[in-house]
Scaffold this active site. Structure first.
Site, PDB file in Angstrom:
ATOM      1  N   GLU A 251       0.890  -1.159   0.000  1.00 32.57           N
ATOM      2  CA  GLU A 251       0.000   0.000   0.000  1.00 32.57           C
ATOM      3  C   GLU A 251       0.926   1.206   0.000  1.00 32.57           C
ATOM      4  OE1 GLU A 251      -1.712   2.952   0.991  1.00 32.57           O
ATOM      5  OE2 GLU A 251      -2.360   2.134   2.943  1.00 32.57           O
ATOM      6  N   CYS A 285      -1.921   8.823   2.698  1.00 33.12           N
ATOM      7  CA  CYS A 285      -1.616   8.553   1.288  1.00 33.12           C
ATOM      8  C   CYS A 285      -2.841   8.765   0.405  1.00 33.12           C
ATOM      9  CB  CYS A 285      -1.001   7.178   1.112  1.00 33.12           C
ATOM     10  SG  CYS A 285      -1.928   5.917   1.922  1.00 33.12           S
TER      11      CYS A 285
END
Ligand code: SIN
Length: 478
Positions: A251, A285
């Site tokens: 990720e 993010c």
């Protein structure tokens, strides 16, 4: 401050872990030392992998329902300790207490969700091509797994990996960020109190992130590595993991566009943008990285945005009225300052008047006259800096939004059904927020495409990351 926690268990934990000769954990808001921790050694990690291997074999033999019961107990303990864990998150990570409480709930939701999914790791029966055969598949745990977790969500990124791993029958060794190990230690302690074996789920704390990354991504006893962090480090881990052909979940970084069309509800879009851009001081993010606004609504939108932003308070996350805490390190602050300076040199203009702040605090910055070719548009900012690009046509904005190697999250606001379909399908991202700025939830698959990663976390897909499919061909039947 850690002595002021309500839970005796956590107080005793940190008293026992405090080690004068160890590495410091710093409060980013005050720059004071919270504690010193003894670093794990490479011998420790070797012993932990061996112990995990043994424990995992026993854990995998338990019924799915038994594993589910352990996870439920862990979930309950996490919820009961919400306030203490939230304080620890704010102390070592900096986010406002209200966001830390949100992270505790978000993190716990993965444990609850996967305690339920544990019971649904179904195989299948396949219609056989020959009468003397019966074909089926079963799901089996991958084995010993490793997780390397980031500082921006020190609790949720652990439970999002550990809960599905345990539910699937795997064991896990976790290396949290050296900047935020205290939340991880507290979360581990509560897992062990819930009866999850210490050998099955364990933690290594160290400032030697690269050395530990090498061990966790190369040791042949580890069958899978899951990482949340930068694309740069993710690529290194993937290369290292390839020698033993480990399964990987990555990720990685994002560069989320946020598009405001001329038919958008501007008030809703401003609220969505503020939530998406300034959550965790811009350090997620999936945070909006760049704003595209249609030229016909730009003036009205920017006026509303600046009006709302003027009310945002930058302060120590423990203060009741804090909306943005500090950024994580001085290096992070200096990097943001350099990015802003470069954008100004390239022709961008400041739209607000951010005050210079001491320490690690950064006031939100809005930049206008930004062009797609500028460096600020092409990189992940990870801070409260918002570049604005004006657009005229749908095709033009779709092209600009997709013009990045990243593909994690993106957002757009419109009232047009046609645009909703065209952009939901046309944006090259793993997650799309339509008229919504906060999209993370345990029930939906979180993850990116392109250089933003591999695999999905949360949802039913999150379990598959820790399961192998075995095909069984039963032959010789009459
Ligand atoms: C992240 O920034 O890595 C996670 C953010 C989220 O789960 O919403």
């Amino acid at each position: 401050m850690l002595q002021k926690l309500q839970s005796e268990t956590l107080k005793v934990l940190f008293e026992n872990l405090s080690y004068n000769g160890g590495f410091p954990v710093i409060n980013p808001a005050t720059e004071q030392e919270l504690i010193r921790l003894k670093t794990s050694t490479l011998e420790d990690i070797d012993a932990q992998i061996e112990a995990c291997k043994r424990a995992q074999v026993e854990w995998a033999k338990l019924s799915a329902k038994s594993r589910s019961v352990f996870l439920k107990k862990w979930f309950q303990l996490l919820v009961e300790h919400t306030e203490d864990i939230a304080i620890i998150i704010t102390l070592e990570q900096g986010k406002p207490l209200v966001e830390s409480r949100g992270e505790v709930a978000y993190g716990a939701s993965f444990v609850e969700w996967f305690s339920e999914e544990a019971k649904r790791a179904y195989g299948e029966v396949i219609p056989a091509p020959a009468a003397d055969r019966r074909l089926s598949t079963i799901k089996q745990p991958v084995g010993v797994c490793a997780a390397i977790t980031p500082w921006n969500f020190p609790k949720a990124m652990i439970t999002r990996k550990a809960a599905p791993a345990l539910a699937a029958g795997c064991g896990m060794i976790i290396k949290p960020s050296e900047l935020t190990p205290l939340t991880a230690l507290a979360v581990m302690e509560l897992a062990h109190q819930a009866g999850i074996p210490k050998d099955l789920l364990s933690i290594v704390v160290s400032e030697q992130a690269a050395e530990f990354g090498v061990v966790l991504s190369t040791d042949p006893r580890i069958k899978k590595i899951s990482f949340t962090g930068s694309t740069r480090v993710g690529k290194i881990l993937m290369k290292q993991a390839s020698d033993t052909v480990k399964a990987v979940s990555m990720e990685l970084g994002g560069n989320a566009p946020f598009i405001v069309f001329e038919d958008a509800d501007l008030d809703a879009a401003v609220n969505g943008l503020i939530a998406s851009k300034f959550r965790n001081a811009g350090q997620t993010c999936v945070c909006t990285n760049r704003l595209y606004v249609h030229k016909n609504v730009k003036e009205a939108f920017v006026a509303k945005l600046l009006n709302k932003m003027a009310k945002l308070k930058v302060a120590n996350g423990l203060a009741a009225d804090s909306n943005l805490g500090p950024v994580i390190t001085m290096a992070a602050k200096h990097r943001l300052e350099a990015v802003i300076d470069q954008a100004l040199q390239e022709g961008a203009k400041l739209l607000n008047q951010p005050k210079k702040r001491s320490g690690r605090f950064v006031e939100p910055v809005v930049l206008d006259h930004v062009e797609q070719s500028m460096a600020i548009v092409q990189q992940e900012l990870f801070g409260p800096v918002l570049p604005i690009i004006t657009f005229e046509h749908d095709e033009q904005v779709l092209m600009m939004a997709n013009d990045t190697e990243y593909g994690l999250a993106c957002y757009f606001y419109t009232d047009s059904l046609q645009r909703i379909v065209t952009f939901s399908e046309g944006l090259e991202y793993g997650m799309v927020g339509v008229n919504e700025g906060i999209i993370s939830t345990e029930v939906a698959p979180f993850g990116g495409i392109k250089e933003s990663g591999v695999g999905r976390e949360g949802a039913k897909q999150g379990m598959d990351e820790y399961l192998e499919t075995k095909y069984i061909c039963l032959g010789g039947l009459s």
